[in-house]
Enzyme design. Structure first.
Site, PDB file in Angstrom:
ATOM      1  N   ASP A   1       0.805  -1.227   0.000  1.00 35.79           N
ATOM      2  CA  ASP A   1       0.000   0.000   0.000  1.00 35.79           C
ATOM      3  C   ASP A   1       0.837   1.277   0.000  1.00 35.79           C
ATOM      4  O   ASP A   1       0.476   2.280   0.615  1.00 35.79           O
ATOM      5  CB  ASP A   1      -0.965  -0.007   1.184  1.00 35.79           C
ATOM      6  CG  ASP A   1      -2.122  -0.964   0.961  1.00 35.79           C
ATOM      7  OD1 ASP A   1      -2.626  -1.010  -0.174  1.00 35.79           O
ATOM      8  OD2 ASP A   1      -2.500  -1.670   1.912  1.00 35.79           O
TER       9      ASP A   1
ATOM     10  N   ASP B   1      -7.271  -3.924  -4.920  1.00 36.64           N
ATOM     11  CA  ASP B   1      -6.932  -2.602  -4.393  1.00 36.64           C
ATOM     12  C   ASP B   1      -5.617  -2.072  -4.962  1.00 36.64           C
ATOM     13  O   ASP B   1      -5.423  -0.853  -5.086  1.00 36.64           O
ATOM     14  CB  ASP B   1      -6.793  -2.645  -2.868  1.00 36.64           C
ATOM     15  CG  ASP B   1      -7.850  -3.441  -2.151  1.00 36.64           C
ATOM     16  OD1 ASP B   1      -8.296  -4.475  -2.688  1.00 36.64           O
ATOM     17  OD2 ASP B   1      -8.218  -3.067  -1.023  1.00 36.64           O
TER      18      ASP B   1
ATOM     19  N   GLY C   1      -9.573 -17.492  -7.041  1.00 28.52           N
ATOM     20  CA  GLY C   1      -9.979 -16.238  -6.428  1.00 28.52           C
ATOM     21  C   GLY C   1     -10.621 -16.484  -5.088  1.00 28.52           C
ATOM     22  O   GLY C   1     -11.127 -17.580  -4.810  1.00 28.52           O
TER      23      GLY C   1
ATOM     24  N   THR D   1     -12.282 -14.032  -1.394  1.00 28.79           N
ATOM     25  CA  THR D   1     -12.497 -12.719  -0.790  1.00 28.79           C
ATOM     26  C   THR D   1     -11.757 -12.640   0.529  1.00 28.79           C
ATOM     27  O   THR D   1     -11.492 -13.656   1.170  1.00 28.79           O
ATOM     28  CB  THR D   1     -13.990 -12.425  -0.571  1.00 28.79           C
ATOM     29  OG1 THR D   1     -14.166 -11.026  -0.364  1.00 28.79           O
ATOM     30  CG2 THR D   1     -14.550 -13.190   0.620  1.00 28.79           C
TER      31      THR D   1
ATOM     32  N   ARG E   1     -16.536  -2.376  -2.316  1.00 28.69           N
ATOM     33  CA  ARG E   1     -15.344  -1.542  -2.448  1.00 28.69           C
ATOM     34  C   ARG E   1     -14.351  -2.147  -3.428  1.00 28.69           C
ATOM     35  O   ARG E   1     -13.666  -1.410  -4.153  1.00 28.69           O
ATOM     36  CB  ARG E   1     -14.700  -1.300  -1.080  1.00 28.69           C
ATOM     37  CG  ARG E   1     -13.608  -0.243  -1.160  1.00 28.69           C
ATOM     38  CD  ARG E   1     -13.300   0.371   0.197  1.00 28.69           C
ATOM     39  NE  ARG E   1     -12.555  -0.492   1.089  1.00 28.69           N
ATOM     40  CZ  ARG E   1     -13.050  -1.045   2.202  1.00 28.69           C
ATOM     41  NH1 ARG E   1     -14.307  -0.849   2.542  1.00 28.69           N
ATOM     42  NH2 ARG E   1     -12.296  -1.793   2.972  1.00 28.69           N
TER      43      ARG E   1
ATOM     44  N   TRP F   1     -12.742  -0.176  -6.435  1.00 27.81           N
ATOM     45  CA  TRP F   1     -11.304  -0.106  -6.726  1.00 27.81           C
ATOM     46  C   TRP F   1     -11.053  -0.496  -8.180  1.00 27.81           C
ATOM     47  O   TRP F   1     -10.177   0.084  -8.850  1.00 27.81           O
ATOM     48  CB  TRP F   1     -10.504  -1.025  -5.821  1.00 27.81           C
ATOM     49  CG  TRP F   1     -10.392  -0.680  -4.373  1.00 27.81           C
ATOM     50  CD1 TRP F   1     -10.505  -1.548  -3.327  1.00 27.81           C
ATOM     51  CD2 TRP F   1     -10.093   0.603  -3.777  1.00 27.81           C
ATOM     52  NE1 TRP F   1     -10.310  -0.898  -2.123  1.00 27.81           N
ATOM     53  CE2 TRP F   1     -10.049   0.426  -2.376  1.00 27.81           C
ATOM     54  CE3 TRP F   1      -9.863   1.876  -4.309  1.00 27.81           C
ATOM     55  CZ2 TRP F   1      -9.784   1.481  -1.490  1.00 27.81           C
ATOM     56  CZ3 TRP F   1      -9.601   2.926  -3.422  1.00 27.81           C
ATOM     57  CH2 TRP F   1      -9.564   2.722  -2.044  1.00 27.81           C
TER      58      TRP F   1
ATOM     59  N   SER G   1     -14.604  -3.020   7.453  1.00 25.76           N
ATOM     60  CA  SER G   1     -14.400  -4.465   7.474  1.00 25.76           C
ATOM     61  C   SER G   1     -15.544  -5.121   8.243  1.00 25.76           C
ATOM     62  O   SER G   1     -15.638  -4.975   9.464  1.00 25.76           O
ATOM     63  CB  SER G   1     -13.056  -4.769   8.140  1.00 25.76           C
ATOM     64  OG  SER G   1     -12.729  -6.125   8.064  1.00 25.76           O
TER      65      SER G   1
ATOM     66  N   SER H   1     -18.673 -11.708   8.175  1.00 21.09           N
ATOM     67  CA  SER H   1     -19.867 -12.450   7.785  1.00 21.09           C
ATOM     68  C   SER H   1     -19.672 -13.919   8.148  1.00 21.09           C
ATOM     69  O   SER H   1     -18.574 -14.321   8.556  1.00 21.09           O
ATOM     70  CB  SER H   1     -20.089 -12.332   6.269  1.00 21.09           C
ATOM     71  OG  SER H   1     -19.271 -13.248   5.567  1.00 21.09           O
TER      72      SER H   1
END
Length: 387
Positions: free
Chosen positions: A100, A160, A218, A220, A232, A236, A348, A351
């Site tokens: 980042d 991101d 892939g 999450t 989000r 992005w 954040s 779930s």
């Protein structure tokens, strides 16, 4: 035409919104000059933190946007103090073992160099670009997001990171060395080849085989479940692909942008501000993520620069409609209500199907505030990007 009958934010409302944002930044500047706003608020108020998070650059970016709007030298002075701190952080390697660097150093140090010729900002940002380069894997051709570089469990990129890559293009422009640009180009190709699903929703993260570099799967990290579309992350993608086109001019990226944006827009609820995951829409008892809305607006306004007038005008109109809803229904109205700028964001949200931390739910968050100001700024001037 998207969202027929929805009102657009007016130029007068944009000015009023930016006037309030800059007053808010100035009001709280004494508390947040030698410290920074936390990534998310608690009961709508940010607590001060040291320069240790991946999000600190957004607060400094708000200071620079406020400086652009007002010319108030107090803002520039505070941003310069923070730029010195960013140089110290990268030189001492304080919490920089991640990708980042763009989020941290573009809206703070690159902005300070572009706007005010701050050479410390240039030095710090070039060191950050080198640090970002160090996370590139030749096997797989991508920049690893998090974790130890030799970890098989972290051999992945995330969507991101498309917002971190402008730092590399800037570094090539400043140094004349194409090594930064080349790495950015290769990461974009890998990311866009793997992150976008058949229905044009996006993966948050994507894993590769550590030995061969072959695409693996892939998943999450912060979305509702692996197969859902984290709002989000989709945002992005919208902004990141617009920036990818800005720097590469690869024509195929325009089509990819339209696909990813089309999914985002077609899954918005009636007030045009998404729930935290596109699994949910009107009537769901779930939190919103206002930050996703303003990020996507910035992407539309960026891509509009490169499209035929009719298409550009439509994207600008859509961004104005979304911003109208944010301004009317989500924006902070007073110092007493919050020390942030935009309510009802989600950082954040845990779930039953993810393992993410649970914090910053239905709060302000620092990037939501920053991108709200950026989107507004884009609409009233020919804004020169920090990215």
């Amino acid at each position: 035409m998207y969202f027929e009958g929805k009102s657009q934010i007016t130029d007068e409302e944009i000015k009023a919104a930016l006037d309030f944002c800059t007053k808010q930044v100035l009001h709280y500047l004494p508390e947040f000059t030698y410290e920074y706003q936390n990534a998310y608020s608690v009961d709508n108020f940010y607590k001060p933190i040291k320069n240790v998070d991946w999000t600190n650059g957004f607060w400094t970016g708000e200071i620079w946007l406020s400086y652009e709007h007002t010319g108030d030298e107090r803002l520039k002075d505070a941003a310069f103090i923070q730029i010195d701190d960013y140089l110290k952080r990268i030189e001492e390697r304080v919490h920089v073992d991640h990708h980042d660097m763009g989020f941290l150093y573009s809206p703070s140090c690159v902005a300070g160099y572009k706007l005010a010729g701050n050479e410390t900002g240039k030095k710090a940002a070039l060191l950050a670009a080198d640090n970002l380069m160090s996370r590139f894997h030749e096997v797989g051709e991508f920049i690893q997001a998090w974790g130890p570089m030799d970890s098989e469990n972290e051999y992945r990129l995330i969507i991101d990171c498309l917002l971190n890559l402008p730092l590399l293009y800037w570094a090539t422009n400043e140094t004349g060395d194409n090594k930064y640009k080349d790495i950015a180009d290769r990461h974009i190709h890998t990311a866009l080849s793997n992150l976008i699903r058949e229905d044009k929703s996006t993966w948050h993260t994507f894993f590769f085989n550590k030995e061969t570099g072959a695409p693996d799967h892939g998943a999450t990290q912060q979305g509702y479940r692996d197969g859902s579309a984290w709002a989000r992350g989709q945002a992005w993608g919208v902004y990141g692909i617009a920036l990818a086109y800005r720097y590469t001019k690869r024509e195929e990226y325009i089509g990819i942008f339209k696909d990813v944006l089309g999914y985002f827009l077609s899954h918005l609820p009636s007030d045009l501000v998404p729930f935290w995951d596109f699994e949910f829409t009107d009537g769901a008892d779930q939190p919103r993520d206002s930050s996703s809305a303003v990020i996507a607006c910035c992407g539309m306004l960026e891509m509009a620069k490169y499209l035929p007038k009719a298409e550009a005008d439509e994207y600008i109109a859509v961004a104005r409609k979304i911003l109208k809803s944010v301004y009317d229904n989500y924006a902070v109205r007073s110092h007493e209500e919050s020390n942030g700028l935009v309510l009802h964001a989600t950082y954040s949200n845990r779930s039953p199907y993810n393992r993410c931390n649970h914090y910053g739910v239905d709060e302000c968050n620092s990037w939501g505030d920053y991108f709200y100001m950026e989107a507004l700024t884009r609409l009233i001037k020919d804004w020169q990007l920090y990215w």
